[in-house]
Design an enzyme around this catalytic site. Structure first.
Site, short mmCIF file in Angstrom:
data_model
loop_
_atom_site.label_atom_id
_atom_site.label_comp_id
_atom_site.label_asym_id
_atom_site.label_seq_id
_atom_site.Cartn_x
_atom_site.Cartn_y
_atom_site.Cartn_z
N GLN A 61 78.90 89.57 11.76
CA GLN A 61 77.78 90.23 11.26
C GLN A 61 78.03 91.54 10.67
OE1 GLN A 61 74.38 90.35 14.58
NE2 GLN A 61 74.13 88.35 12.62
N HIS A 64 77.83 100.37 12.73
CA HIS A 64 76.90 99.04 11.12
C HIS A 64 77.16 100.10 10.29
CE1 HIS A 64 74.84 98.32 14.67
NE2 HIS A 64 73.96 96.88 14.74
N GLU A 110 83.51 87.75 19.13
CA GLU A 110 84.02 87.74 18.17
C GLU A 110 85.56 87.37 18.33
OE1 GLU A 110 81.41 90.14 18.99
OE2 GLU A 110 81.08 90.35 17.05
N PHE A 141 82.08 95.33 14.22
CA PHE A 141 81.91 94.42 15.36
C PHE A 141 83.33 93.24 15.37
CE2 PHE A 141 77.18 93.61 14.73
CZ PHE A 141 77.19 95.43 15.55
#
Lengths: 322, 343
Positions: free
Chosen positions: A81, A126, A59, A85
């Site tokens: 994604q 997430h 990243e 992240f």
């Protein structure tokens, strides 16, 4: 009647950008043939070969690469994604992209898509909302579209801006939020929208929380309460004028956010209203956020971690009673 | 200062080996002269913040800059690359204006010292966070490849032994290798990252061993030897130009100054200073110039005189120029009109 989802709008905007502007390219993990973890780039590599590029899991390098490409005249769209992240690319976002124009006079038009926010079962890594972190830094634009039409129009506008933009797209809205068309009545980035007019209290929300606030307003309407809901749309720039005008009409303010409670967008909204519009307030301004823990995995815990229809309703009732 | 303008190669200009050697040495002399002056100005309290010089790395940096073509190639310098900047064609005024805070400089007083550049002229401005230059240059090269304008351009960037420990450096090298970019990554192993010696920085035999792990060619060179640097960097740059992918060059040398001019580098043991790593590349290069017939002692003396004159002029100009005015700065971090915070 044709039906389009929030993620359809994001995919379509990227398609249209690639088609209209040869400076645009997409770079991110699995965005190529696979079409992205959420299928936001489905079919785009096939249609635009060489311009939808799979990235290694790097990243930091992805953002630095985008800055370099932008200096050379391109308009990269970077897909993280998951918003979570982007913390790995944080340094390049805030210290390279965010400082570049002020330091050198050379703008870096990059758009970084951040699939944000919680869905049941996604857990601590997430599910995060990163908008407050990036809004804190000078030089970055942070947008939080809440509707299908805004998902389309604001991505088109983000890619056209000369500044780096964090485009926070909410994963819960991806397939849950549907509309007849993605071509709405667009407002420019930097302007909030009153999505439900009212006179008894103002609820300021953004991203997925707009829909929870709307449901709360609609339920309270059956009891005769007229709640005004303001969708910020972009958190930086923050449209203080629209918020202030609403509070001038209602005298009461609740700010709703899905992010962690310390600081952040809701605190910023309340700070501005309290310092510039104290005389407009009939009651202490209130805020409701997620809890101050990592976002939990289990649906029982997750649902109680973020603001809900019920907790927002309770907060509005409390505000009306003050 | 037309003299400075002629110190870099233009695109398409075929340059002989002799001319390149002379140009490298002249850039080293100019950098040495400038940095000596900057150090004095700092110690006299005329420069705020800090002064970071490339003492001991002039040969490596100057050779790299001389192997690149201004107007075509990309050079992302780091903290000890004054010689490379000069060889690449950065003007002395860009340096003195940035160090002295002139509002007419490329950074307009908004950033200082070695944090300067002209990104649209192939000379990006570094941030202090190490390692990010590799991926930034990668992006510049990928953009040109997509635009169809890459041609035979090469991108080069520099790192020290300390920067090789960052995640950004690793991510960048891997990305550059995956994309098979025409890049040269020069690592100046100057034995110390600020005060930290290499044995606390990495455990591999040589940093060049890492090249094979990234799938790129690796080269080693004695960084105190100007002619060796020119040969090794020249072939690395040409290999990248010829489509052979990223090239890693690891140079061994010793930083002959502190981390900055505030630092006396007392932590460097005498044994290291007296080792072959501690050879002064300026002295070595001067001998190479005269013994190799590249220049006479008289020519070198004249170059030194010219460098002193040019540096003096660039310092004087910058000193007479206004600094930034807080009442005139627009305090605007946004290119988009109307996005500036009003608070």
């Amino acid at each position: 009647m044709a039906e389009v989802t929030y993620i359809d709008a994001i995919r379509e905007a990227q398609h249209d950008l690639l088609e209209k502007d040869e400076r645009v390219f997409i770079y991110g993990q699995d965005v190529g043939k696979f079409g992205g973890a959420f299928k936001a780039t489905q079919g785009l590599q096939e249609k635009f070969p060489g311009r939808v590029i799979d990235a290694p899991i790097s990243e930091d390098a992805m953002i630095a690469m985008a800055v370099g490409a932008a200096v050379e005249g391109m308009r990269p769209i970077i897909e993280m994604q998951f918003a979570d992240f982007s913390s790995v690319g944080f340094n390049q976002l805030v210290n390279n992209a965010g400082t570049h124009f002020y330091r050198t006079g050379v703008p870096v038009p990059i758009t970084v898509r951040l699939p944000s926010g919680g869905t049941a079962g996604s857990g601590p890594f997430h599910s995060q909302m990163m908008e407050a972190i990036y809004a804190h830094y000078p030089g970055l634009v942070v947008v939080t579209p809440a509707t299908v039409a805004d998902a389309y129009a604001m991505l088109m506008e983000s890619a056209a801006l000369d500044d780096p933009v964090l485009y926070c797209e909410h994963k819960f809205l991806y397939r849950w939020l549907k509309a007849d068309t993605m071509k709405g009545d667009p407002l420019p980035i930097g302007q909030a929208r009153i999505v439900h007019p009212g006179k008894h209290a103002t609820v300021v929300a953004y991203s997925a929380m707009v829909h929870e606030a709307l449901r709360a307003a609609e339920e309270l309407a059956t009891e005769g309460w007229e709640i005004e809901v303001v969708d910020l749309r972009s958190v930086k720039p923050l449209d203080t004028d629209t918020v202030m005008a609403s509070v001038a009409r209602t005298g009461r303010l609740l700010a709703v956010g899905e992010a962690f409670p310390w600081g952040g967008v809701t605190a910023e909204v309340i700070s501005r209203v309290a310092s510039e519009g104290f005389h407009l307030l009939d009651a202490p301004p209130q805020r409701i956020n997620a809890r101050d823990t990592p976002v939990p995995y289990h649906p029982n815990l997750w649902r109680a971690h973020r603001p809900t229809l019920e907790s927002i309703q309770a907060a509005i009732r409390n505000l009306l009673s003050l | 200062m037309p003299e400075v303008e002629t110190q870099h190669a233009q695109v398409g200009a075929a340059e002989s080996w002799e001319d390149r050697v002379r140009r490298t040495f002249r850039a080293m002399v100019t950098a040495y002269t400038l940095e000596s002056k900057l150090s004095s100005l700092y110690k006299a309290g005329k420069i705020v913040g800090g002064v970071y010089i490339g003492r001991g790395q002039e040969a490596l940096s100057g050779a790299l800059g001389a192997c690149l073509r201004r107007g075509q190639d990309i050079f992302f310098p780091l903290i000890r690359d004054q010689a490379g900047r000069t060889a690449f064609g950065e003007t002395l005024l860009d340096a003195t204006r940035t160090y002295l805070g002139s509002v007419l400089g490329p950074m307009r007083g908004r950033d200082g010292n070695i944090h300067r550049g002209r990104p649209r002229e192939g000379l990006p401005a570094m941030i202090s966070h190490l390692g990010g230059g590799v991926a930034t240059v990668s992006g510049m090269l990928m953009a040109r490849r997509m635009q169809g304008s890459l041609g035979t351009a090469v991108g080069a960037t520099c790192a020290g032994d300390g920067a090789t420990s960052t995640g950004a450096f690793h991510e960048g090298l891997n990305l550059a290798a995956v994309e098979h970019l025409p890049m040269v990554i020069v690592i100046a192993n100057n034995q110390y990252a600020y005060s930290t010696p290499t044995e606390r920085q990495f455990a591999c035999r040589s940093l060049v061993d890492r090249a094979v792990g990234y799938g790129m060619a690796g080269h080693e060179v004695d960084g105190t030897d100007m002619l060796a640097c020119l040969e090794v960097l020249g072939s690395a740059v040409e290999a990248a130009r010829a489509g052979k992918g990223p090239q890693m060059v690891v140079a061994s040398l010793l930083r002959l100054s502190g981390h900055g001019e505030h630092d006396d580098a007392a932590y460097v043991p005498e044994s290291v200073r007296q080792s072959p790593l501690g050879r002064d590349c300026m002295t070595v290069a001067e001998t190479q110039m005269t013994e190799g017939g590249f220049a006479t002692a008289g020519e070198i003396a004249a170059w030194r005189e010219q460098a002193a004159e040019d540096v003096q002029a660039a310092v004087a100009t910058a000193q007479q120029e206004p600094g930034p005015d807080p009442f005139r700065d627009d305090w605007n971090a946004y290119a988009t009109p109307g996005f500036r915070e009003q608070t």
